[in-house]
Design a protein around this motif. Structure first.
Motif: not given
Length: 155
Positions: A8-12, A99-100, A143-147
């Motif tokens: 979430l932090v990376l996406l933001l 994300s990807f 995307g990698a973290a979410a995966y």
């Protein structure tokens, strides 16, 4: 749970950098001025940047990337704080895919711009351009973290 929060932090951050990159006009700087995706400023006089296939493609893919990032942020927030909303869907897997896709779209945008404009002499790429690349990298890492979060806790 840590991977969810990191994602979430990376996406933001990626969405923030994408917005700043899109909105500012310091993609390329030269001694007499600078320009971005929307404006050209030379000798303290700014005007609208004309149309061109490369600029239009960069604009379009950057905006698509931003929209995908915003949906991914919403999915991630729903996954963390509201498990009952959209309970039939796997929000974590969807976040990773979004994300990807956002990263791929941003990669296309930045690659088109990089390949189309080759600064020479004292002309150079500037900080708005760099933020675009940082946003691209962050969305792919998010995307990698979410995966990873999805693989650790599949629903």
């Amino acid at each position: 749970m840590l991977a969810l929060q990191v994602s979430l932090v990376l996406l933001l951050l990626s969405a923030l950098f994408n917005v700043i990159s899109l909105a500012t006009d310091f993609w390329i700087t030269a001694p007499g001025g600078h320009f971005g995706l929307w404006r050209l400023c030379a000798l303290n006089i700014c005007g609208t940047l004309g149309k061109g296939a490369e600029i239009d493609a960069t604009r379009a893919f950057s905006i698509i990337s931003l929209l995908l990032l915003l949906v991914a942020v919403m999915m991630q927030i729903l996954e963390i704080w509201s498990k009952t909303v959209l309970s039939g869907t796997n929000k974590q897997k969807l976040t990773a895919i979004l994300s990807f896709c956002a990263g791929a779209s941003a990669l296309i945008a930045m690659s088109v711009f990089t390949g189309s404009f080759r600064p020479a002499g004292s002309t150079r790429f500037s900080w708005s351009f760099a933020l675009g690349w940082v946003s691209t990298a962050l969305s792919l890492v998010a995307g990698a973290a979410a995966y990873l979060a999805f693989n650790n806790n599949p629903q």
